[in-house]
Scaffold this motif. Sequence first.
Motif, PDB file in Angstrom:
ATOM      1  N   LYS A 195       0.855  -1.202   0.000  1.00 53.94           N
ATOM      2  CA  LYS A 195       0.000   0.000   0.000  1.00 53.94           C
ATOM      3  C   LYS A 195       0.881   1.239   0.000  1.00 53.94           C
ATOM      4  CE  LYS A 195      -3.966   2.130   0.672  1.00 53.94           C
ATOM      5  NZ  LYS A 195      -4.877   2.089  -0.448  1.00 53.94           N
ATOM      6  N   SER A 196       0.589   2.174  -0.889  1.00 58.25           N
ATOM      7  CA  SER A 196       1.338   3.440  -0.873  1.00 58.25           C
ATOM      8  C   SER A 196       0.483   4.654  -1.227  1.00 58.25           C
ATOM      9  CB  SER A 196       2.523   3.373  -1.836  1.00 58.25           C
ATOM     10  OG  SER A 196       2.060   3.111  -3.141  1.00 58.25           O
ATOM     11  N   TYR A 197      -0.751   4.435  -1.698  1.00 56.44           N
ATOM     12  CA  TYR A 197      -1.559   5.580  -2.148  1.00 56.44           C
ATOM     13  C   TYR A 197      -2.531   6.084  -1.084  1.00 56.44           C
ATOM     14  CZ  TYR A 197       0.099   6.026  -6.880  1.00 56.44           C
ATOM     15  OH  TYR A 197       0.896   6.293  -7.960  1.00 56.44           O
ATOM     16  N   SER A 198      -2.662   7.416  -1.042  1.00 48.71           N
ATOM     17  CA  SER A 198      -3.706   8.040  -0.257  1.00 48.71           C
ATOM     18  C   SER A 198      -4.307   9.099  -1.182  1.00 48.71           C
ATOM     19  CB  SER A 198      -3.087   8.688   0.979  1.00 48.71           C
ATOM     20  OG  SER A 198      -4.086   9.362   1.691  1.00 48.71           O
TER      21      SER A 198
ATOM     22  N   VAL B 202       1.732 -10.295 -10.544  1.00 48.49           N
ATOM     23  CA  VAL B 202       0.536  -9.808 -11.238  1.00 48.49           C
ATOM     24  C   VAL B 202       0.037  -8.533 -10.542  1.00 48.49           C
ATOM     25  CG1 VAL B 202      -1.779 -10.391 -12.063  1.00 48.49           C
ATOM     26  CG2 VAL B 202      -0.029 -12.184 -11.859  1.00 48.49           C
ATOM     27  N   GLU B 203       0.066  -7.430 -11.284  1.00 49.26           N
ATOM     28  CA  GLU B 203      -0.218  -6.104 -10.727  1.00 49.26           C
ATOM     29  C   GLU B 203      -1.301  -5.421 -11.573  1.00 49.26           C
ATOM     30  OE1 GLU B 203      -0.473  -3.964  -8.535  1.00 49.26           O
ATOM     31  OE2 GLU B 203       1.530  -3.188  -8.100  1.00 49.26           O
ATOM     32  N   ASP B 204      -2.061  -4.521 -10.958  1.00 46.36           N
ATOM     33  CA  ASP B 204      -3.096  -3.819 -11.722  1.00 46.36           C
ATOM     34  C   ASP B 204      -2.537  -2.618 -12.480  1.00 46.36           C
ATOM     35  OD1 ASP B 204      -2.638  -2.497  -9.309  1.00 46.36           O
ATOM     36  OD2 ASP B 204      -4.695  -1.794  -9.092  1.00 46.36           O
ATOM     37  N   ILE B 205      -1.681  -1.826 -11.820  1.00 49.49           N
ATOM     38  CA  ILE B 205      -1.205  -0.599 -12.494  1.00 49.49           C
ATOM     39  C   ILE B 205       0.201  -0.239 -12.031  1.00 49.49           C
ATOM     40  CG2 ILE B 205      -2.318   0.951 -10.783  1.00 49.49           C
ATOM     41  CD1 ILE B 205      -2.907   2.862 -13.219  1.00 49.49           C
ATOM     42  N   VAL B 206       0.988   0.235 -12.979  1.00 50.24           N
ATOM     43  CA  VAL B 206       2.295   0.821 -12.660  1.00 50.24           C
ATOM     44  C   VAL B 206       2.186   2.301 -12.986  1.00 50.24           C
ATOM     45  CG1 VAL B 206       4.728   0.926 -13.337  1.00 50.24           C
ATOM     46  CG2 VAL B 206       3.606  -1.302 -13.078  1.00 50.24           C
ATOM     47  N   GLU B 207       2.389   3.141 -11.972  1.00 50.90           N
ATOM     48  CA  GLU B 207       2.334   4.589 -12.208  1.00 50.90           C
ATOM     49  C   GLU B 207       3.733   5.173 -11.993  1.00 50.90           C
ATOM     50  OE1 GLU B 207      -1.083   6.862 -10.859  1.00 50.90           O
ATOM     51  OE2 GLU B 207       0.148   8.646 -10.658  1.00 50.90           O
ATOM     52  N   THR B 208       4.125   5.426 -10.755  1.00 53.59           N
ATOM     53  CA  THR B 208       5.497   5.925 -10.522  1.00 53.59           C
ATOM     54  C   THR B 208       6.514   4.795 -10.690  1.00 53.59           C
ATOM     55  OG1 THR B 208       5.475   5.425  -8.152  1.00 53.59           O
ATOM     56  CG2 THR B 208       4.663   7.599  -8.810  1.00 53.59           C
ATOM     57  N   GLY B 209       6.061   3.555 -10.489  1.00 50.37           N
ATOM     58  CA  GLY B 209       6.959   2.397 -10.547  1.00 50.37           C
ATOM     59  C   GLY B 209       7.537   2.037  -9.175  1.00 50.37           C
ATOM     60  N   LYS B 210       7.230   2.868  -8.164  1.00 52.56           N
ATOM     61  CA  LYS B 210       7.829   2.651  -6.832  1.00 52.56           C
ATOM     62  C   LYS B 210       7.393   1.333  -6.201  1.00 52.56           C
ATOM     63  CE  LYS B 210       9.712   6.685  -4.966  1.00 52.56           C
ATOM     64  NZ  LYS B 210       9.367   7.850  -5.797  1.00 52.56           N
ATOM     65  N   THR B 211       6.103   1.005  -6.341  1.00 48.79           N
ATOM     66  CA  THR B 211       5.594  -0.226  -5.727  1.00 48.79           C
ATOM     67  C   THR B 211       6.326  -1.425  -6.313  1.00 48.79           C
ATOM     68  OG1 THR B 211       3.439   0.800  -5.423  1.00 48.79           O
ATOM     69  CG2 THR B 211       3.503  -1.614  -5.347  1.00 48.79           C
ATOM     70  N   MET B 212       6.424  -1.458  -7.645  1.00 57.46           N
ATOM     71  CA  MET B 212       7.036  -2.625  -8.286  1.00 57.46           C
ATOM     72  C   MET B 212       8.529  -2.687  -8.015  1.00 57.46           C
ATOM     73  SD  MET B 212       6.211  -5.297  -9.548  1.00 57.46           S
ATOM     74  CE  MET B 212       4.486  -4.885  -9.463  1.00 57.46           C
TER      75      MET B 212
ATOM     76  N   LEU C 108      -9.382  -1.325  -9.127  1.00 53.94           N
ATOM     77  CA  LEU C 108      -8.608  -0.106  -8.839  1.00 53.94           C
ATOM     78  C   LEU C 108      -9.483   0.819  -7.997  1.00 53.94           C
ATOM     79  CD1 LEU C 108      -7.503  -0.960 -11.924  1.00 53.94           C
ATOM     80  CD2 LEU C 108      -6.236   1.146 -11.577  1.00 53.94           C
ATOM     81  N   ASP C 109      -8.906   1.387  -6.944  1.00 51.55           N
ATOM     82  CA  ASP C 109      -9.720   2.147  -5.997  1.00 51.55           C
ATOM     83  C   ASP C 109      -9.296   3.598  -5.876  1.00 51.55           C
ATOM     84  OD1 ASP C 109      -7.234   1.670  -4.586  1.00 51.55           O
ATOM     85  OD2 ASP C 109      -8.283   2.303  -2.772  1.00 51.55           O
ATOM     86  N   TYR C 110     -10.181   4.364  -5.233  1.00 50.07           N
ATOM     87  CA  TYR C 110      -9.821   5.678  -4.700  1.00 50.07           C
ATOM     88  C   TYR C 110     -10.248   5.624  -3.250  1.00 50.07           C
ATOM     89  CZ  TYR C 110      -9.714  10.765  -4.022  1.00 50.07           C
ATOM     90  OH  TYR C 110      -9.434  12.039  -3.556  1.00 50.07           O
TER      91      TYR C 110
END
Length: 263
Positions: free
Chosen positions: A148-151, A178-188, A238-240
């Motif tokens: 988890k990293s998003y707020s 298996v991942e839903d989204i790569v945005e900044t790439g930090k999680t991966m 994918l959530d908010y």
Amino acid sequence: MENCLCVSAPLLPSLWDGGTGCRGSIRLLADRRRHESTNTNLKDKHSRMAAYLEIADDSKGHELSLFCVPKHYEEDLDSVIIPNGLIKDRTERLARDIVRDMGGHHIVALCVLKGGYKFFADLMDYIKTLNQNSDKSVPLTVDFIRLKSYSNDQSTNCVKVIGGDELSALAGKNVLIVEDIVETGKTMETLLKLLNECHPKMVKVVSLLVKRTPRSSGYRPDYIGFEVPDKFLVGYALDYNEYFRDLSHICILSDKAKEKYKV
Ligand SMILES: O=P(O)(O)OC[C@H]1O[C@H](OP(=O)(O)OP(=O)(O)O)[C@H](O)[C@@H]1O
């Protein structure tokens, strides 16, 4: 906070130790950037290019009223950007590509929760179907990790590992993340670092979505479903702030809804 890694559940002992038809705007592309293998030990000898469907920056998506969307979200979404059927069709092809490349070996599919659960479930079903209908089949087992990293709509830059199976069990295995989204790439990047400390035999990453954004570190997965514009997307798990996972299509969240569900 830069490159923060937090492990907040005692579930990972090894880690405690060490640490559409969108108006013709969808095109099939090959990733021209140099393919970075995700396994530092076993780099692919052949530089492969990940193919993906591009959703263009000027794509407005589809009108909500043309699709079935839960009543409680009707006011919160700008448009449907990837309908559920298209997600499934692209996932079916990703399954075929993965089995072609990784087949012949036992694959451990590692689901990145929570956002990855829908894509994971559908991808596993397609791989199972291929296994059932082919002379060659590949044993498949599953593992789970929660990161988890998003707020709100922003990465906190602090990737927390808050549960999951022990990564040390993946030593010597062929792992498909298996991942839903790569945005900044930090999680991966964080997960790959943790995983490589456990010495898997091979690691490949499939992400349903990759966002085109100046915030990207440049990290690219081995398999990509769609490349998407720099907009906050919800639906298909994918959530908010935990809302919108119960929506079948991938949609663009409205600015009003960002305020409404803000924490
Ligand atoms: O490339 P990045 O910028 O790191 O973003 C990608 C990550 O963000 C989301 O996770 P989130 O922290 O929202 O947790 P969730 O999966 O429980 O929704 C998503 O599921 C990815 O794991």
